[in-house]
Each structure stands twice: as C-alpha cells, then as structure tokens.
Design an enzyme around this catalytic site. Structure first.
Site, PDB file in Angstrom:
ATOM      1  N   CYS A 120      -7.303  44.529  10.265  1.00 49.24           N
ATOM      2  CA  CYS A 120      -8.190  45.041  11.316  1.00 49.24           C
ATOM      3  C   CYS A 120      -8.949  46.225  10.708  1.00 49.24           C
ATOM      4  O   CYS A 120      -8.880  46.452   9.503  1.00 49.24           O
ATOM      5  CB  CYS A 120      -7.442  45.412  12.590  1.00 49.24           C
ATOM      6  SG  CYS A 120      -6.306  46.781  12.454  1.00 49.24           S
ATOM      7  N   CYS A 196      -9.219  41.798  14.624  1.00 45.46           N
ATOM      8  CA  CYS A 196     -10.269  42.473  15.395  1.00 45.46           C
ATOM      9  C   CYS A 196     -11.616  41.898  14.970  1.00 45.46           C
ATOM     10  O   CYS A 196     -11.797  41.498  13.817  1.00 45.46           O
ATOM     11  CB  CYS A 196     -10.238  43.987  15.232  1.00 45.46           C
ATOM     12  SG  CYS A 196     -10.854  44.617  13.673  1.00 45.46           S
ATOM     13  N   CYS A 204     -14.783  40.551   3.346  1.00 43.09           N
ATOM     14  CA  CYS A 204     -13.572  41.083   2.724  1.00 43.09           C
ATOM     15  C   CYS A 204     -13.502  40.657   1.264  1.00 43.09           C
ATOM     16  O   CYS A 204     -14.270  39.801   0.818  1.00 43.09           O
ATOM     17  CB  CYS A 204     -12.340  40.582   3.473  1.00 43.09           C
ATOM     18  SG  CYS A 204     -12.149  41.324   5.108  1.00 43.09           S
TER      19      CYS A 204
END
Length: 274
Positions: A120, A196, A204
């Site tokens: 998150c 989230c 990422c």
C-alpha cells in the site's frame, strides 16, 4: 466496425497513452474513474479525455457509467485479439515459439513455501495487517511481507494494538519501502497484492520470476472520520475483510490450479466485500 491492427498499435505508440493503458492493465479487472486516472498520472482532465477516447476508439479499453462518473477498464478480449493478430501468423503450428505455457502451477511441490508481498502507500495499516494475518493464518505454507510506495515511519499503533488483541505476533512488523524487495538478494515473490488504489495505480518495481499479482483494494482506516469508537470500528472492519480474503486465499487448491485459473481466483477474492 473492426479496428485494424495498425490503428491499435498506433494508439499505443504514444508514450502517455501507453502509460494510461498500462495503468488500466495493472488495475484489471477493476474499472477506474477518469478523475482518478488523471490524478494518478498527473494529466490534465482534457488531456486524459483525449487519451481515453483514442484508446477507446482503438477498442483497447471500455467505458461504463456509474452514476455521474465515467469508469474505464481494459478491454481484455480485444487485447487478447491483438496478441493473436501479432503472434498467430508467425507461430502457426509452433506455438512454443511465441506463447508461454499456462498449464504450470505455482505450487511446484507440496512442501514449497509460497512468498506473498502486500503493498500500500504508507505500509502502516492495511498491508501491515495483511502481512501479519497471512503469516498467522497460513499454516506454515506461506511467508508474507509488506511494503509501501511511500512508507510511514512506523506501523499504526492502532493496528499493532488490534493485532495483539487477536493474539498475532507483531514483534517483526515495521514500515518499509518496496525498494527493499527489488534487489538481487530480495526474496522471490510468488504473489504481489496491492491493497490500496493509490499503490495499484503506481508503477512498482519489476519483480523477478513474474509473480502473480492482484488488486485487493480497501478503504484506508487511518482516514476514518468520527468518534474514537467509529475510528476503531473502521480498523476492525478492515481487519475482518482482510482476514476473510486471506482465509479464502489460503484455502485455494494451489497444487491443482494452473496459473490462469489461479489468477481468476485471486481476482475474485479481491472483490469480496464481507
């Protein structure tokens, strides 16, 4: 009217349109409001609308209305058709040249421990809870981690208190960056879950070994408003939903599910609401 291959590729040729398309692929099977897309990519609203229309005209994304909001999602059947057009003719009777095998399973042996990473933004509440719950409920079959794209200094004290009340060990929990898991010495992940929407919208690190990923978005209990009792209830509800999802996840027959079937299962778990 069927969209031509060159028109689909042309829609993806623009780097910003490609960035938007990649965001919707990361969020698949969820639909994302246009305003959230603009905020996540720092696009102006009119620019976002132009890019969305171009991708929609190329049949690469779909649009749906939810009240007054327009929601967008990747058009997976059309995207698969695009890959069929690109690869089908070249492969013909040699699919091994182009297509990755999909009948393999994640659980390559019954004794293998599966690694899971929960991400998150702050790594202070939702992802911390998920890490602790899976390590507690995983019956030794899983090793769980958590991280944040912009980690807080420490886990939420409310989360630590809640976990301790559930007799879950919190001694090893700490807030940390996703960068800890992108180096050559980092543990190899089998699953990467975003919990989230903000983290799911971000790009990422590329995880070695191509782990399975899914979005299990939940509201942030840290941002709950109201009395102290109402705020504590928000944390309890988040814990309960995460525990139900993780219980369902742990119960999956990993030994028999191929990767495509397993992906559908973990996507479905991310849509559980109780």
């Amino acid at each position: 009217m069927e969209v031509k291959l060159q028109d689909k590729l042309g829609a993806l040729a623009h780097p910003k349109r490609l960035e938007l398309f990649q965001l919707l692929m990361r969020r698949y099977p969820d639909s994302v409001p246009a305003g959230e897309i603009a905020a996540a990519l720092s696009f102006k609203p009119n620019t976002t609308s132009t890019y969305l229309n171009a991708l929609k005209s190329a049949d690469l994304i779909q649009q749906a209305r939810d009240g007054t909001s327009l929601q967008y999602s990747a058009n997976l059947p059309a995207i698969r058709g695009l890959f069929d057009q690109l690869l089908g003719n070249c492969c013909q009777n040699r699919p091994d040249l182009c297509l990755q095998a999909t009948k393999d399973t994640v659980m390559t042996s019954k004794d293998r421990i599966l690694n899971a990473l929960f991400i998150c933004t702050g790594n202070s509440a939702r992802s911390i809870m998920a890490e602790a719950i899976l390590n507690s409920e995983g019956d030794g079959k899983f090793r769980s981690y958590s991280a944040g794209t912009a980690p807080s200094n420490a886990p939420s004290p409310t989360v630590l208190d809640l976990l301790q009340q559930k007799d879950i060990d919190t001694s090893s929990l700490r807030s940390k960056s996703v960068e800890e898991f992108s180096g050559p010495d980092a543990p190899k992940m089998d699953f990467v879950f975003t919990v989230c929407d903000h983290a799911a919208n971000e790009t990422c690190p590329t995880w070695p070994g191509q782990p399975m990923s899914a979005h299990w978005g939940l509201a942030d209990p840290v941002k709950a408003q109201g009395t102290d009792a109402q705020k504590k209830l928000a944390f309890q509800q988040t814990y309960g939903l995460l525990r139900n999802r993780i219980t369902a996840f742990v119960s999956l027959p990993f030994e028999t599910l191929d990767r495509i079937s397993l992906q559908h299962k973990v996507d479905d778990i991310g849509r559980m609401t109780d």
